[in-house]
Design an enzyme around this catalytic site. Structure first.
Site: not given
Length: 507
Positions: A189, A316, A412
């Site tokens: 990230s 995600e 994610h």
């Protein structure tokens, strides 16, 4: 006795498993507060005797309280520390993996349990994790005073902390049986986006040989955007938007002020692109520390000597929706406003609607937003790196588990505990969807092995990127086919982004 000698003094670690020693909370730079606040990192002070290094150091100023991780307490200042996991010393020179945590540049730490390095160390790596300055302390723009002096309060202090940690690795990792010439920097990230920045920063050149980017986040802010954010945060903190005024506000005051600004964006649907997922901070394109947007720098070949492994998950943005950190868009009118606020290419949302027939508006929105923030950017980084003459590999994490309310998606952060081999921890149960299965453990072993092989030899076990669109290696357990369709193939959706030029994300 597991004692290691560094350039600042000797440290004593602790055996955490058979053949693995953890050395925790080692200062790599001095505390960045008091007269040294908002400045570039300074060397840590040396110590005499043997320092016990058996507990993580304090985390950087933030308001987050993450499962199983320590929280920041006002007054905690020795935040620039790192941790090392090493196989039992045998005089070898092992490949090194340095991990940079994510958290929207505003929260997180190396002490999160899912970042425990013992499984990767067991695979033959020396693993380093680190803390760095976050939020305004690390990424807020400090205006230049009347007398000039931009260098006194540089932008991207969090990135400069990361460079300082890499220099510590260069100078000290041999004492832990690591090879300073085989360093891989990895992140997820905002941590992955930080690594992308490091790839094009002159100050980081030569400090690592390979890079692993899981779900790199695409935003990078021009100087004028960073300056506008500073004015908003200063107003919320009740201080002048000057170097002196900001320094007069305590770290906890700026954390609280940042949270108030974020909350205001969340509450105001007319506030533009920041309304949907208000993240205030990102690396600043200041022309000094970070001279160019990482994607543009990679296109120009600035990092062609760095081997690159990029991974994204297939869904995600499902995580951000599940934890309530993003606005919900459930109407066609709201979806159209979202597209306008981000300046998305004409026809892109309609293309997603056609590719997802019958899907609720929320599903279309989450698919577009996830690809905008992470998937498309990740794919382009790998492709452009290969086109510029670099060696790149691309993977997508596609493991899902059925259950109530749709179960756990390939969302994610879901890939991180698999890559670290930490999927048995209680704190990762939400990401994993409960207790891991034998198939999950097999997937984790394959991912750990891929990271270890890439760090050691430059190949994760599949073919490098050869063209556009890149073919991605698929990580899954083999359980998913019975769970129902995962949606259109990735190439179908990627074709819809052909007219989009990154960076698209601008507040």
């Amino acid at each position: 006795m597991d004692v290691f000698t560094t350039t600042h003094g000797a440290v004593r670690g602790v055996r955490v498993s058979t053949g693995v020693v953890a050395v925790l909370g080692i200062p790599y730079a001095a505390p960045p507060f008091g007269p040294h606040r908002f400045r570039a990192p300074r060397p840590a002070e040396a110590w005499s005797g043997v320092r016990d290094a058996i507990a993580f150091g304090p985390v950087a100023p933030q308001s987050a309280e993450l499962p199983g991780a320590p929280v920041w307490r006002p007054g905690d200042e020795d935040v620039l520390t790192l941790n090392v996991w090493t196989p039992a010393p045998d005089g070898g020179a092992l490949p090194v993996l340095v991990w940079i945590h994510g958290g929207a540049y505003a929260f997180g730490s190396s002490a999160q349990p899912d970042f425990d390095g013992r499984a990767l160390a067991g695979a033959g790596l020396v693993v380093v994790t680190l803390n760095y300055r976050l939020g305004f302390e690390g990424f807020g723009h400090v205006p230049v005073g009347e007398g000039g002096g931009h260098g006194e309060h540089p932008d991207n202090r969090g990135l400069l902390d990361q460079v300082a940690a890499l220099r510590w690795v260069r100078d000290n990792i041999a004492a832990f049986d690591g090879d300073p010439d085989r360093v891989t920097v990895a992140g997820q990230s905002s941590g992955a986006a930080s690594v992308a920045c490091l790839m094009v920063m002159e100050g980081a050149r030569g400090l690592f040989r390979r890079a692993v980017l899981h779900s790199p986040a695409s935003p990078h802010h021009p100087l004028e955007v960073a300056a506008a954010t500073t004015r908003e945060v200063a107003a919320a903190a009740g201080c002048p938007a000057t170097a002196e005024g900001l320094a007069s506000a305590s770290p906890e005051a700026l954390v609280a002020a940042s949270d108030r600004v974020v909350d205001a964006y969340r509450r105001d649907p007319a506030s533009g692109s920041r309304h949907y997922d208000p993240s205030l901070y990102a690396p600043v394109l200041d022309g000094r520390v970070l001279p160019v947007d990482p994607l543009a720098g990679i296109v120009a070949g600035a990092a062609r000597d760095v081997d690159l492994l990029v991974c994204h998950t297939t869904e995600e943005y499902r995580l951000l929706d599940a934890v309530g950190s993003s606005a919900k868009v459930t109407t066609e009118e709201g979806l159209a406003s979202f597209a306008r606020d981000f300046g998305l290419p004409d026809g892109l949302v309609a293309g997603y609607r056609a590719a997802l027939p019958g899907a609720p508006v929320l599903d279309v929105y989450l698919a577009v937003f996830g690809d905008l923030l992470f998937t498309e950017y990740a794919s382009r980084l790998a492709e452009r790196h290969a086109l510029a003459g670099g060696r790149a590999f691309l993977a997508r994490f596609d493991r899902r588990r059925p259950g109530p309310d749709g179960g756990v998606r390939a969302w994610h952060c879901a890939d991180v505990p698999f890559a670290f081999g930490t999927l048995d921890l209680d704190c990762t149960a939400f990401l994993v969807g409960g207790a891991p299965t034998p198939e999950d453990h097999d997937l984790s072993r394959r991912m750990v092995r891929a990271w270890a092989d890439f760090a050691a030899h430059g190949t994760p076990g599949w073919s490098p990127v050869r063209g556009t669109p890149a073919r991605a290696h698929r990580w899954s357990t083999g359980e998913e086919p019975g769970d129902g369709p995962a949606g259109p193939g990735p190439d179908t959706l990627r074709a819809l982004w052909a007219e989009a030029e990154f960076p698209l994300l601008r507040p």
